[in-house]
Design a protein around this motif. Structure first.
Motif, PDB file in Angstrom:
ATOM      1  N   TRP A   1      -5.024  -7.145  -1.975  1.00 43.67           N
ATOM      2  CA  TRP A   1      -4.066  -6.099  -1.632  1.00 43.67           C
ATOM      3  C   TRP A   1      -2.880  -6.660  -0.848  1.00 43.67           C
ATOM      4  N   MET A   2      -3.055  -7.810  -0.201  1.00 42.16           N
ATOM      5  CA  MET A   2      -1.911  -8.513   0.384  1.00 42.16           C
ATOM      6  C   MET A   2      -0.984  -8.981  -0.734  1.00 42.16           C
ATOM      7  N   TRP A   3      -1.570  -9.452  -1.833  1.00 37.94           N
ATOM      8  CA  TRP A   3      -0.762  -9.867  -2.985  1.00 37.94           C
ATOM      9  C   TRP A   3       0.045  -8.695  -3.530  1.00 37.94           C
ATOM     10  N   MET A   4      -0.593  -7.527  -3.640  1.00 36.83           N
ATOM     11  CA  MET A   4       0.105  -6.346  -4.167  1.00 36.83           C
ATOM     12  C   MET A   4       1.250  -5.934  -3.239  1.00 36.83           C
ATOM     13  N   ALA A   5       0.988  -5.984  -1.931  1.00 37.35           N
ATOM     14  CA  ALA A   5       2.036  -5.645  -0.963  1.00 37.35           C
ATOM     15  C   ALA A   5       3.216  -6.606  -1.098  1.00 37.35           C
ATOM     16  N   ALA A   6       2.917  -7.873  -1.346  1.00 37.14           N
ATOM     17  CA  ALA A   6       3.971  -8.879  -1.494  1.00 37.14           C
ATOM     18  C   ALA A   6       4.738  -8.699  -2.797  1.00 37.14           C
ATOM     19  N   LEU A   7       4.021  -8.393  -3.886  1.00 36.65           N
ATOM     20  CA  LEU A   7       4.673  -8.204  -5.186  1.00 36.65           C
ATOM     21  C   LEU A   7       5.723  -7.108  -5.111  1.00 36.65           C
ATOM     22  N   PHE A   8       5.345  -5.949  -4.602  1.00 35.98           N
ATOM     23  CA  PHE A   8       6.296  -4.846  -4.490  1.00 35.98           C
ATOM     24  C   PHE A   8       7.262  -5.076  -3.327  1.00 35.98           C
ATOM     25  N   GLY A   9       6.807  -5.783  -2.305  1.00 39.83           N
ATOM     26  CA  GLY A   9       7.660  -6.083  -1.166  1.00 39.83           C
ATOM     27  C   GLY A   9       8.835  -6.970  -1.533  1.00 39.83           C
ATOM     28  N   MET A  10       8.691  -7.798  -2.558  1.00 44.66           N
ATOM     29  CA  MET A  10       9.801  -8.638  -3.001  1.00 44.66           C
ATOM     30  C   MET A  10      10.968  -7.782  -3.477  1.00 44.66           C
ATOM     31  N   ALA A  11      10.665  -6.671  -4.156  1.00 39.51           N
ATOM     32  CA  ALA A  11      11.731  -5.781  -4.626  1.00 39.51           C
ATOM     33  C   ALA A  11      12.410  -5.093  -3.433  1.00 39.51           C
ATOM     34  N   THR A  12      11.620  -4.723  -2.433  1.00 44.15           N
ATOM     35  CA  THR A  12      12.190  -4.118  -1.221  1.00 44.15           C
ATOM     36  C   THR A  12      13.084  -5.110  -0.490  1.00 44.15           C
ATOM     37  N   LYS A  13      12.596  -6.349  -0.356  1.00 38.03           N
ATOM     38  CA  LYS A  13      13.374  -7.386   0.337  1.00 38.03           C
ATOM     39  C   LYS A  13      14.689  -7.645  -0.409  1.00 38.03           C
ATOM     40  N   TYR A  14      14.634  -7.647  -1.732  1.00 33.41           N
ATOM     41  CA  TYR A  14      15.846  -7.808  -2.535  1.00 33.41           C
ATOM     42  C   TYR A  14      16.857  -6.712  -2.216  1.00 33.41           C
TER      43      TYR A  14
ATOM     44  N   GLY B   1      -5.361  -5.063   3.908  1.00 33.20           N
ATOM     45  CA  GLY B   1      -4.535  -5.985   3.137  1.00 33.20           C
ATOM     46  C   GLY B   1      -3.066  -5.612   3.149  1.00 33.20           C
ATOM     47  N   ILE B   2      -2.762  -4.328   2.928  1.00 39.44           N
ATOM     48  CA  ILE B   2      -1.368  -3.888   2.896  1.00 39.44           C
ATOM     49  C   ILE B   2      -0.737  -3.983   4.285  1.00 39.44           C
ATOM     50  N   ALA B   3      -1.463  -3.513   5.316  1.00 41.33           N
ATOM     51  CA  ALA B   3      -0.910  -3.535   6.672  1.00 41.33           C
ATOM     52  C   ALA B   3      -0.610  -4.955   7.126  1.00 41.33           C
ATOM     53  N   ARG B   4      -1.548  -5.870   6.941  1.00 41.32           N
ATOM     54  CA  ARG B   4      -1.331  -7.260   7.366  1.00 41.32           C
ATOM     55  C   ARG B   4      -0.316  -7.957   6.471  1.00 41.32           C
ATOM     56  N   GLY B   5      -0.290  -7.590   5.173  1.00 41.20           N
ATOM     57  CA  GLY B   5       0.680  -8.187   4.260  1.00 41.20           C
ATOM     58  C   GLY B   5       2.101  -7.821   4.649  1.00 41.20           C
ATOM     59  N   VAL B   6       2.319  -6.533   4.935  1.00 39.81           N
ATOM     60  CA  VAL B   6       3.637  -6.070   5.364  1.00 39.81           C
ATOM     61  C   VAL B   6       4.015  -6.685   6.707  1.00 39.81           C
ATOM     62  N   PHE B   7       3.041  -6.761   7.615  1.00 40.84           N
ATOM     63  CA  PHE B   7       3.299  -7.332   8.932  1.00 40.84           C
ATOM     64  C   PHE B   7       3.679  -8.807   8.814  1.00 40.84           C
ATOM     65  N   SER B   8       3.104  -9.492   7.836  1.00 41.26           N
ATOM     66  CA  SER B   8       3.373 -10.922   7.670  1.00 41.26           C
ATOM     67  C   SER B   8       4.742 -11.173   7.036  1.00 41.26           C
ATOM     68  N   ASN B   9       5.030 -10.503   5.894  1.00 39.58           N
ATOM     69  CA  ASN B   9       6.283 -10.821   5.197  1.00 39.58           C
ATOM     70  C   ASN B   9       7.459  -9.939   5.610  1.00 39.58           C
ATOM     71  N   GLU B  10       7.184  -8.866   6.383  1.00 41.91           N
ATOM     72  CA  GLU B  10       8.221  -8.002   6.964  1.00 41.91           C
ATOM     73  C   GLU B  10       9.117  -7.321   5.937  1.00 41.91           C
ATOM     74  N   SER B  11       8.679  -7.225   4.688  1.00 42.83           N
ATOM     75  CA  SER B  11       9.473  -6.525   3.676  1.00 42.83           C
ATOM     76  C   SER B  11       9.574  -5.047   4.028  1.00 42.83           C
ATOM     77  N   GLY B  12      10.793  -4.549   4.143  1.00 36.13           N
ATOM     78  CA  GLY B  12      11.009  -3.154   4.463  1.00 36.13           C
ATOM     79  C   GLY B  12      11.205  -2.875   5.940  1.00 36.13           C
ATOM     80  N   LEU B  13      10.903  -3.860   6.793  1.00 31.49           N
ATOM     81  CA  LEU B  13      11.049  -3.630   8.228  1.00 31.49           C
ATOM     82  C   LEU B  13      12.495  -3.759   8.687  1.00 31.49           C
ATOM     83  N   GLY B  14      13.334  -4.439   7.897  1.00 35.51           N
ATOM     84  CA  GLY B  14      14.750  -4.529   8.229  1.00 35.51           C
ATOM     85  C   GLY B  14      15.157  -5.759   9.007  1.00 35.51           C
ATOM     86  N   SER B  15      14.253  -6.710   9.181  1.00 38.30           N
ATOM     87  CA  SER B  15      14.576  -7.911   9.957  1.00 38.30           C
ATOM     88  C   SER B  15      15.322  -8.958   9.127  1.00 38.30           C
TER      89      SER B  15
END
Length: 460
Positions: free
Chosen positions: A102-115, A272-286
């Motif tokens: 689920w960290m992988w899933m958070a990262a996959l969709f998080g890449m689009a958010t980061k973009y 998985g999602i919470a730690r994945g988002v916390f790690s890659n910060e996609s969507g947090l705005g940093s």
């Protein structure tokens, strides 16, 4: 802890659970899913192009302060941190091996958010009165969305995270504890050395920070991944079973075993999602704050480059840590956090000395670069709120907090940092959803220019 502190601590725990509850996680992942579908899985289709852009310089006329590669390294310096070692271990300990999936899933969709967020950062950036590029959620919330109050709210939360959370205390403690355990250096000595090093780097501004990040980030990432690959190589026979366990555990309940208390599918998803988002910060705005400083004439091009940060952070580095934990079986033991990762390296390398040293060195470098990256994020937020004249005061306060960080009790500080970090994401996600048509229009216009009608690339 006295009664008053206990009551305040319980209050913070309640607020933290509310902030990082299902609504925010759904909004974070949902935003990524929307951009993924609406942009036609851009993060997969154009990842090779994004990798090429990393090492292909822009034209000499491109505006910005640092190269796109340096801007990415600055963002990665703040992103790749203790979460890649401690955060992954925490996720697997709470949700079982399936949490890694689920960290992988958070990262996959998080890449689009980061973009999307980094595209907007470049589109709406501007120059401050010293001629430096400034941008990020503060600017696209005000200039793109016309909501200055929301922009100021984001900036306030960003300063809070830089001074009281990710940027200071947790990282300082990680470094001083690792230096004490591995090298025998006392906490006061390591705190003094750390403060001097941080001052030497951060007082030079974005060019100094990006120059250091461009050297340390690739080196530390390669070293850590190589160490993980060494462990996986020594235990290659167990690797297929480890990957199979990760995938199966993502969709089935994981039974209790040893020091592992068991996990439901929902626990694996949430951890998985919470730690994945916390790690890659996609969507947090940093990351958009760093992206805005890049030398580029194209917001789409920088968006593509910036989304690779989530790929490197989670798909590569977090995966290496997670597979090491699962393959060695330490997730079923009593250890947790950094101790769990240290034990995995010791077992995987069959060396009780080398493994812990590598983890400690990784922690120290990861934490140091997180400090300098978040120093810059906080500085840009301060410039937005108070102007460039407030930067030196901010840096003095930041360095003071670095100096005293090792002596503070972190329980409530961690909670405060977690809360402010989550709150940072809310105005940013509002901006992304409201400005989605801008992201789509810019993307379509860009690829209409660089792709022929037959779908072949005609320019960079």
């Amino acid at each position: 802890m006295n009664q008053t502190q206990s009551v305040f601590h319980s209050f913070l725990v309640t607020v933290d659970n509310l902030v990082w509850g299902p609504p925010l996680l759904i909004l974070l992942v949902g935003t990524g899913v929307y951009f993924t579908l609406r942009l036609g899985f851009l993060q997969i289709r154009y990842l090779p192009r994004a990798m090429r852009y990393l090492f292909k310089p822009e034209s000499s006329s491109a505006g910005g302060d640092v190269s796109s590669f340096a801007a990415l390294c600055t963002a990665l310096s703040a992103t790749i941190g203790t979460g890649n070692i401690v955060g992954v271990a925490t996720a697997v300990k709470l949700g079982g091996p399936g949490a890694l999936f689920w960290m992988w899933m958070a990262a996959l969709f998080g890449m689009a958010t980061k973009y999307a967020e980094c595209l907007l950062a470049v589109k709406y950036r501007e120059k401050d009165n010293k001629g430096q590029m400034v941008g990020g959620p503060m600017y696209y919330l005000e200039k793109g969305l016309g909501q200055r109050w929301l922009a100021r709210l984001f900036a306030i939360f960003a300063v809070g995270v830089a001074l009281l959370g990710i940027g200071t205390f947790p990282q300082v403690n990680a470094i001083t504890d690792a230096a004490h355990l591995s090298l025998g250096v006392s906490h006061p000595v390591s705190a003094t050395i750390l403060t001097i090093l941080v001052a030497a780097v951060t007082l030079g501004g974005i060019r100094s920070i990006s120059a250091v990040a461009s050297k340390i980030v690739p080196a530390m990432a390669i070293l850590y991944v190589a160490a993980c690959l060494y462990v996986l190589g020594l235990n290659i026979g167990q690797l297929p079973d480890a990957v199979k366990l990760v995938v199966e555990s993502a969709f089935t309940q994981t039974a209790a075993a040893g020091g592992f208390t068991g996990a439901t599918i929902m626990m694996a998803i949430q951890a998985g999602i919470a730690r994945g988002v916390f790690s890659n910060e996609s969507g947090l705005g940093s990351a958009p704050i760093a992206a805005a400083a890049a030398k580029t004439d194209s917001c789409v091009r920088q968006g593509l480059i910036s989304m690779t940060g989530t790929f490197f952070d989670t798909i590569i580095i977090c995966t290496m840590t997670g597979l090491t934990l699962v393959l060695t079986g330490v997730w079923q033991g009593d250890a947790s956090g950094a101790a769990m990762t240290t034990e995995a390296f010791a077992i995987g390398m069959n060396d009780a000395n080398l493994g812990p040293v590598l983890v400690s060195v990784g922690l120290m470098f990861f934490a140091f670069t997180t400090i300098i990256g978040w120093n810059y994020y906080g500085e840009r937020a301060v410039v937005y709120l108070f102007g460039t004249q407030a930067v030196m005061a901010y840096k003095v306060v930041f360095l003071f907090l670095i100096a005293i960080g090792t002596f503070l009790h972190l329980d409530m500080i961690w909670l405060l940092a977690d809360i402010v970090n989550g709150l940072m994401a809310v105005p940013n996600l509002i901006g992304l959803v409201a400005l989605r048509h801008v992201v789509i229009a810019e993307t379509q216009a860009y690829f209409g220019k660089v792709m022929s009608p037959s779908g072949q690339e005609v320019s960079a």
